[in-house]
Design an enzyme around this catalytic site. Sequence first.
Site, PDB file in Angstrom:
ATOM      1  CD  GLU A   1       0.141  -1.327   3.196  1.00 15.98           C
ATOM      2  OE1 GLU A   1       0.326  -2.281   2.430  1.00 15.98           O
ATOM      3  OE2 GLU A   1       0.230  -1.426   4.435  1.00 15.98           O
TER       4      GLU A   1
ATOM      5  CG  HIS B   1      -5.820  -5.679   1.180  1.00 16.48           C
ATOM      6  ND1 HIS B   1      -6.283  -6.358   2.278  1.00 16.48           N
ATOM      7  CD2 HIS B   1      -4.555  -5.308   1.482  1.00 16.48           C
ATOM      8  CE1 HIS B   1      -5.342  -6.388   3.204  1.00 16.48           C
ATOM      9  NE2 HIS B   1      -4.276  -5.756   2.740  1.00 16.48           N
ATOM     10  CD  GLU B   2      -2.189  -3.969  -0.993  1.00 19.32           C
ATOM     11  OE1 GLU B   2      -1.837  -3.196  -0.094  1.00 19.32           O
ATOM     12  OE2 GLU B   2      -2.161  -5.217  -0.865  1.00 19.32           O
TER      13      GLU B   2
ATOM     14  CG  HIS C   1      -3.385  -1.071   3.608  1.00 18.28           C
ATOM     15  ND1 HIS C   1      -3.395  -1.288   4.970  1.00 18.28           N
ATOM     16  CD2 HIS C   1      -3.072  -2.265   3.037  1.00 18.28           C
ATOM     17  CE1 HIS C   1      -3.097  -2.572   5.203  1.00 18.28           C
ATOM     18  NE2 HIS C   1      -2.905  -3.181   4.050  1.00 18.28           N
TER      19      HIS C   1
ATOM     20  CD  GLU D   1      -1.996  -5.658   6.350  1.00 21.23           C
ATOM     21  OE1 GLU D   1      -2.996  -5.768   5.615  1.00 21.23           O
ATOM     22  OE2 GLU D   1      -0.952  -5.089   5.989  1.00 21.23           O
TER      23      GLU D   1
ATOM     24  CG  ASP E   1      10.346 -10.106   6.881  1.00 17.16           C
ATOM     25  OD1 ASP E   1       9.404  -9.306   6.789  1.00 17.16           O
ATOM     26  OD2 ASP E   1      11.522  -9.830   6.576  1.00 17.16           O
TER      27      ASP E   1
ATOM     28  CE1 TYR F   1      -3.147  -8.851   5.023  1.00 20.88           C
ATOM     29  CE2 TYR F   1      -1.818  -9.883   6.721  1.00 20.88           C
ATOM     30  CZ  TYR F   1      -1.911  -9.112   5.584  1.00 20.88           C
ATOM     31  OH  TYR F   1      -0.782  -8.601   5.017  1.00 20.88           O
TER      32      TYR F   1
HETATM   33  N1  BES Z   1       0.917  -4.412   3.762  1.00 18.68           N
HETATM   34  C1  BES Z   1       0.672  -5.702   3.249  1.00 18.68           C
HETATM   35  C2  BES Z   1       1.923  -6.445   2.906  1.00 18.68           C
HETATM   36  C3  BES Z   1       2.871  -6.635   4.073  1.00 18.68           C
HETATM   37  C4  BES Z   1       2.391  -6.897   5.351  1.00 18.68           C
HETATM   38  C5  BES Z   1       4.220  -6.564   3.855  1.00 18.68           C
HETATM   39  C6  BES Z   1       3.277  -7.059   6.404  1.00 18.68           C
HETATM   40  C7  BES Z   1       5.113  -6.739   4.900  1.00 18.68           C
HETATM   41  C8  BES Z   1       4.640  -6.986   6.178  1.00 18.68           C
HETATM   42  C9  BES Z   1      -0.262  -5.661   2.051  1.00 18.68           C
HETATM   43  O1  BES Z   1      -1.252  -4.700   2.156  1.00 18.68           O
HETATM   44  C10 BES Z   1      -0.992  -6.963   2.019  1.00 18.68           C
HETATM   45  O2  BES Z   1      -1.656  -7.249   2.965  1.00 18.68           O
HETATM   46  N2  BES Z   1      -0.878  -7.709   0.949  1.00 18.68           N
HETATM   47  C11 BES Z   1      -1.595  -8.947   0.793  1.00 18.68           C
HETATM   48  C12 BES Z   1      -2.905  -8.620   0.127  1.00 18.68           C
HETATM   49  C13 BES Z   1      -4.009  -9.594   0.298  1.00 18.68           C
HETATM   50  C14 BES Z   1      -4.347  -9.859   1.728  1.00 18.68           C
HETATM   51  C15 BES Z   1      -5.238  -9.099  -0.433  1.00 18.68           C
HETATM   52  C16 BES Z   1      -0.753  -9.860  -0.044  1.00 18.68           C
HETATM   53  O3  BES Z   1       0.291  -9.412  -0.540  1.00 18.68           O
HETATM   54  O4  BES Z   1      -1.089 -11.013  -0.228  1.00 18.68           O
HETATM   55 ZN    ZN Z   2      -2.592  -5.228   3.745  1.00 17.09          ZN
END
Ligand code: BES
Ligand code: ZN
Length: 664
Positions: free
Chosen positions: A334, A358-359, A362, A381, A436, A444
């Site tokens: 995002e 989703h993005e 955010h 999330e 990570d 979520y």
């Molecule tokens: N912000 C996240 C990605 C993220 C979270 C990166 C924590 C590093 C640490 C992003 O918004 C996300 O949630 N992406 C998901 C989207 C899905 C849930 C629709 C993804 O990449 O799968």
């Molecule tokens: Zn997210």
Amino acid sequence: MQPQLFTSSLGRLIGASLLACSLVTLSACSKNEDTARQKQIEEPPTSTEGAAGTADQPEKSAPMADKGAPESGVDYHSFANTSDYVVKHLDLDLTADFDNKVLKGEAILDIKRLTQKNPELILDTRDINVTAVRAGMGDNLQPVKFTMGETDPHLGTPLKIKLPKGANRVAIQYQTSPGASGVQWLEPQQTAGKKHPFLFTQAQAIHARSFIPLQDTPQVRMTYKATIRTPEELRAVMSANNDPEAELDGVFEFEMPQAIPSYLIAIGIGNLDFKAMGERTGVYAEPELLEAAAKEFEDTEDMLEVTEENFGPYRWDRYDLLILPPSFPFGGMENPRLSFITPTVIAGDKSLVALIAHELAHSWSGNLITNASWRDLWLNEGFTTYLTNRIMQFVYGDERYQMEMALGYDDLKADLDDRDDKDEIMAIDLRGRDPDEVFSNIPYEKGSLFLYELEQKVGRENFDKFLMEYFNHFAFQSITTEDFVKYLDQTLLKQYPDKLDRERIQEWIFNPGIPEGAPQPTSDAFTKLDPIREQWLNGEIKASDIDTKGWTFHQWKYFLDGMPEKLSEDQLKELDSAFDLTQSKNNEIAFSWLMIAVRNDYEPANARLEDFLVSIGRNKFLRPLYRNMVENGKTDEAKRIFEKAKSGYHPLTVKVNSKIIYGD
Ligand code: BES
Ligand code: ZN
């Protein structure tokens, strides 16, 4: 493990200014109201206590040796002494050297001093080579001494800078390392056009420090300006005011006037064109992907409008998408004004556009109101997942909404099945751990389900009003789980004492699992598939007799994910020949099928499995597939494919999957 824990705790202690605080008098410490978060948090109206995570906290966090509970508002993942100084603005000047895979240049930080004393300034870095530091006031900067502290395996290396008295600006000359954890340098071969290299950064959670020395904590927000120097044929874009008309002359200027946390700073460089999708929305992509992306995501402007109507104004000016090469380790990120998106969701039928919702969401939950530490990630999330479902309903209707919700609920249940109790808690304890590696569906889907329960209890209209006010109340601030609970206390819990109670809220946030009596989203479009699957499994009908015409992607996913652990070779062949699953062009369907294929040794899918693992870098797919291979006695094969694919993977992908495959 112990010594490691100790090092990061120590770093954290310094980061939270424990030491600084114990050196000054407590009253001076607690009077200091301009700490990173206190500056940013405006007290909820009727509160009597100060916001959490401030200079008076260290007292509470003192017994780190026996661990206790994590301290609210303390960022255990930064060395930065944010009670002494906060960065307010960043001026970045970086050259992207594609031959040597380094970013090289200078970061100038405008800092605000919060103490009377003159402690060192401690910044976060990881694998950064600092060549010179200057500091002073305004434009009068003089060389100053700096040291690199002890490296922590998760947190990187603190950069300690001696500041002249009164200094309010620090200029750091540096160079990143080719293996920087937050940067991926791609060969032309890894792009859609195959002719030009590509670079993208991914800062969340704690990787901004691998390409900019700064206070890498979500508690500090800064504005930024940047000059990015590139090879002449390429275009640079950032999480800032992109200009699609900017000339390709190798120099790109950016400005981000809204203050953002470091994990939202982002750079993309490649052979990029732009196409508008609406008045405020557009796509940057390689020319080979541009039309398909603009078509697939053409509803973005509608999504933006419905979100504004229901949850308050979009405060970031434009909303554009950057389509990355398939090695991007996430579905989307995002980055403000410019979400970074995997190309693997361009399915041709908009079936995977919940990712865009989703993005975009955010922009309210996450970017406008930010988690104060990674323990509070669920505030980013969980709210975003809840909003995503709502946006999908506004734009695509009830059936799609039900299906998205039901799939999310199934994901949550699957995650709860194989996670330790302590990691099922929304406000998760991440001390001494790498964020990570703790990534899961809990923040979520459990977060979203919690909000859905609140909505159900107080009624949608009332809940929407609450959300709109919440976004307004905490706009441009970083908040803790406890800040949110306090706000709930003062709002919904007060307004609806007969419908909500504090105990239930505590249970959702601080207990493992799903509280009893929680909503269980289902979809009629799914439940009608259960008897069909059952009949096929019992041999009552043939796969080719199933009328799948009109099945949505969601139904396919539900149908496949609901298959039993074991299927016979004949059953697999029958499914595959009826539905051509091994060759599915929809990556989510291919993934669900490959999971079945791996656990059942279905050899005809091996070539697709290898191709999938080599060509896609999205960890949502790679981790479960590699884990599944290891659990099913295919570790050697997993190693062979991983070694083949590794040079094309993002550093994060290499890190988390080599843990799975090699166990180190
Ligand atoms: N912000 C996240 C990605 C993220 C979270 C990166 C924590 C590093 C640490 C992003 O918004 C996300 O949630 N992406 C998901 C989207 C899905 C849930 C629709 C993804 O990449 O799968
Ligand atoms: Zn997210």
